[in-house]
Design a protein around this motif. Structure first.
Motif, PDB file in Angstrom:
ATOM      1  N   UNK A   1      -6.920 -50.445  17.406  1.00  0.00           N
ATOM      2  CA  UNK A   1      -7.512 -49.586  18.432  1.00  0.00           C
ATOM      3  C   UNK A   1      -8.125 -48.340  17.802  1.00  0.00           C
ATOM      4  N   UNK A   2      -7.374 -47.674  16.939  1.00  0.00           N
ATOM      5  CA  UNK A   2      -7.873 -46.462  16.285  1.00  0.00           C
ATOM      6  C   UNK A   2      -9.102 -46.767  15.430  1.00  0.00           C
ATOM      7  N   UNK A   3      -9.038 -47.826  14.649  1.00  0.00           N
ATOM      8  CA  UNK A   3     -10.128 -48.144  13.738  1.00  0.00           C
ATOM      9  C   UNK A   3     -11.415 -48.566  14.424  1.00  0.00           C
ATOM     10  N   UNK A   4     -11.317 -49.028  15.660  1.00  0.00           N
ATOM     11  CA  UNK A   4     -12.500 -49.500  16.371  1.00  0.00           C
ATOM     12  C   UNK A   4     -12.965 -48.566  17.490  1.00  0.00           C
TER      13      UNK A   4
ATOM     14  N   UNK B   1      -7.144 -40.992  25.634  1.00  0.00           N
ATOM     15  CA  UNK B   1      -5.742 -40.982  26.080  1.00  0.00           C
ATOM     16  C   UNK B   1      -4.982 -42.198  25.556  1.00  0.00           C
ATOM     17  N   UNK B   2      -5.629 -43.362  25.552  1.00  0.00           N
ATOM     18  CA  UNK B   2      -4.994 -44.574  25.018  1.00  0.00           C
ATOM     19  C   UNK B   2      -4.685 -44.415  23.534  1.00  0.00           C
ATOM     20  N   UNK B   3      -5.626 -43.869  22.781  1.00  0.00           N
ATOM     21  CA  UNK B   3      -5.399 -43.675  21.348  1.00  0.00           C
ATOM     22  C   UNK B   3      -4.264 -42.692  21.099  1.00  0.00           C
ATOM     23  N   UNK B   4      -4.182 -41.646  21.909  1.00  0.00           N
ATOM     24  CA  UNK B   4      -3.086 -40.688  21.766  1.00  0.00           C
ATOM     25  C   UNK B   4      -1.751 -41.349  22.085  1.00  0.00           C
ATOM     26  N   UNK B   5      -1.726 -42.168  23.129  1.00  0.00           N
ATOM     27  CA  UNK B   5      -0.497 -42.878  23.470  1.00  0.00           C
ATOM     28  C   UNK B   5      -0.104 -43.838  22.338  1.00  0.00           C
TER      29      UNK B   5
END
Length: 187
Positions: free
Chosen positions: A105-108, A119-123
């Motif tokens: 998720x972070x890399x894309x 918010x999803x990446x922070x979670x």
């Protein structure tokens, strides 16, 4: 959605699997799109469903949610498309190691400024209990480009690929002396 994680921890595994398998469809059938959208943008749900049911089952939840554009606003649809695209691009990784979800998720998605994605990446970051490689920039192919999915399975180089006339399957030939028939919708 922390309550889902707590609830799953308190029930037998087979009941948890059933809940993960059926909850998105139940919300969709009941037209509870706000709750479905919230579920599909919750990292804990994504990680649990991925670990228990596999990446294709998770992708199918996003396809189901997006099957009726009337139920979602454009921002919600964009968010779900980005997540589903990321899962498709990451299928070959997540099929063998479900713990790589946060990194994928972070890399894309790191370059997207959509508030729900942020918010999803922070979670996802907060959910990491062990050391992990957190990209500082987008370093994997982001969703929305020409690459949709990576098909893996041959043990040597691929020498030819043919698409069936209906566009639903592909056949690949390899130097490993095998042919593989691929369902292009599911990989």
């Amino acid at each position: 959605m922390g309550e889902l994680k707590d609830r799953l921890a308190k029930i037998p595994r087979e009941d948890g699997r059933w809940l993960l398998e059926t909850l998105p469809g139940s919300l969709w059938r009941a037209s509870q799109t706000a709750r479905l959208h919230q579920l599909l943008t919750d990292f804990d749900f994504m990680q649990a469903k991925l670990a228990e049911c596999g990446v294709q089952a998770l992708i199918e939840d996003y396809d189901l949610a997006m099957s009726s554009d009337v139920l979602l606003n454009p921002e919600q649809t964009e968010t779900l498309q980005l997540i589903a695209g990321t899962l498709r691009l990451s299928t070959h990784i997540l099929a063998s190691d479900t713990t790589q979800l946060a990194e994928q998720l972070w890399g894309r998605l790191l370059s997207f400024e959509n508030p729900e994605i942020v918010a999803l990446l922070e979670q996802a970051k907060q959910a990491q209990k062990k050391p992990w490689f957190r990209p500082l920039t987008t370093n994997f192919t982001p969703p929305g480009g020409p690459l949709i999915r990576t098909l893996t399975g041959h043990s040597s180089g691929v020498s030819a690929v043919a698409i069936t006339p209906d566009g639903k399957q592909a056949v690949s030939a390899s130097f490993d002396k095998t042919l593989k028939l691929w369902d292009l919708a599911t990989g």
